[in-house]
Design an enzyme around this catalytic site. Structure first.
Site, PDB file in Angstrom:
ATOM      1  N   LYS A  80       0.821  -1.215   0.000  1.00  0.00           N
ATOM      2  CA  LYS A  80       0.000   0.000   0.000  1.00  0.00           C
ATOM      3  C   LYS A  80       0.850   1.257   0.000  1.00  0.00           C
ATOM      4  O   LYS A  80       0.597   2.200  -0.769  1.00  0.00           O
ATOM      5  CB  LYS A  80      -0.942  -0.007   1.205  1.00  0.00           C
ATOM      6  CG  LYS A  80      -2.003   1.100   1.171  1.00  0.00           C
ATOM      7  CD  LYS A  80      -1.613   2.354   1.916  1.00  0.00           C
ATOM      8  CE  LYS A  80      -1.593   2.147   3.407  1.00  0.00           C
ATOM      9  NZ  LYS A  80      -1.378   3.434   4.147  1.00  0.00           N
ATOM     10  N   ASP A 134      -5.984   0.957   1.024  1.00  0.00           N
ATOM     11  CA  ASP A 134      -5.973   1.047   2.483  1.00  0.00           C
ATOM     12  C   ASP A 134      -7.287   0.460   2.993  1.00  0.00           C
ATOM     13  O   ASP A 134      -8.066  -0.117   2.224  1.00  0.00           O
ATOM     14  CB  ASP A 134      -5.782   2.500   2.934  1.00  0.00           C
ATOM     15  CG  ASP A 134      -7.046   3.313   2.764  1.00  0.00           C
ATOM     16  OD1 ASP A 134      -7.808   3.055   1.806  1.00  0.00           O
ATOM     17  OD2 ASP A 134      -7.301   4.188   3.610  1.00  0.00           O
TER      18      ASP A 134
END
Length: 273
Positions: free
Chosen positions: A211, A230
């Site tokens: 991420k 996320d």
């Protein structure tokens, strides 16, 4: 003062979009931004924006920084009208631009972002900048701090970094700073790579996961195919795109649409299943 009329551009939405952490609202329609070692005052009334800088600085730095040369309405027009979720997300956050920020600053900022909320990320970054960033003087004589250099951060101990509120992320930041300062990690080379190759290199940095690497690719290197996932995005995907997000349909603008989705989720607007 540079005055521009810009469609699909909202300083308010950009400030709250979670991609930059040193932009502040100081009054209605008035904002301050520190990026690297630069300082900018801005104001906006509807589509009219004013940037307090020289024409040369605007053209060489701020215009590309805010991605003002891109037609974002053309990106929005590509959204499938049957996709009510994405249509509403783009309508709500259609003033967001994907900022082209400094690679080093984004690496450290998104290492700090892990398991953190935007308010706390801002505080941590400001504390860190005040602790070891170079003090600068703004146009009205105010003091602000440049983002710390790799050398400055490499010279700090883990305990000193923890004193800036960085917690377990301190060891990530110290080791990454040492890698960049020693040139073990070559950021100028990373800047020239394709999305997949750049992400592969970023994942070699201590503490950088999937991420965080995608956030850096999107918000620093401007690889618009990056699609950071996320918790907000993962929840939206689970709820709205059970077969997965249709990336092929939106090839080349996936990151722009991700920001609309993220902003939509962040504001608490959710369609029923």
């Amino acid at each position: 003062m540079i005055e521009k009329t810009v469609k699909n551009f909202s300083l308010s939405q950009i400030c709250r979009s979670g991609q930059c952490f040193r932009m502040k609202e100081r009054g209605k329609g008035s904002y301050i931004l520190v990026a690297g070692d630069r300082y900018l005052e801005m104001e906006q009334e509807e589509d009219v924006c004013r940037f307090d800088c020289t024409p040369q600085e605007f053209e060489t730095y701020w215009e590309p920084y805010f991605d003002l040369g891109r037609d974002y309405q053309a990106c929005i027009d590509r959204i499938d009208e049957k996709d009510l979720y994405l249509t509403r997300a783009a309508r709500l956050g259609g003033g967001i631009r994907i900022l082209k920020q400094d690679l080093w600053e984004m690496i450290i900022s998104f290492l700090i972002s892990q398991q953190n909320n935007i308010k706390r990320i801002r505080k941590c970054i400001e504390t860190l900048c005040a602790f070891c960033g170079e003090p600068k003087e703004g146009p009205q004589g105010e003091t602000y701090y440049a983002f710390p250099t790799p050398e400055a951060l490499a010279g700090l101990s883990v305990e000193e970094l923890k004193g800036c509120g960085l917690g377990y992320r301190s060891k990530y930041i110290r080791q990454t700073a040492n890698a960049v300062y020693s040139e073990e990690a070559d950021l100028s080379a990373v800047s020239q790579l394709s999305y997949q190759e750049a992400k592969k290199e970023l994942l070699k940095l201590y503490g950088v996961g999937d991420k965080v690497a995608d956030c850096i690719c999107l918000f620093a290197l401007h690889h618009l195919e990056a699609f950071p996932k996320d918790t907000h995005i993962l929840q939206a995907l689970k709820r709205q795109y059970k077969r997965g997000f249709p990336k092929r349909k939106y090839k080349g603008i996936e990151g722009i649409l991700q920001q609309y989705m993220f902003y939509y989720e962040l504001q608490g607007h959710q369609l029923p299943d």
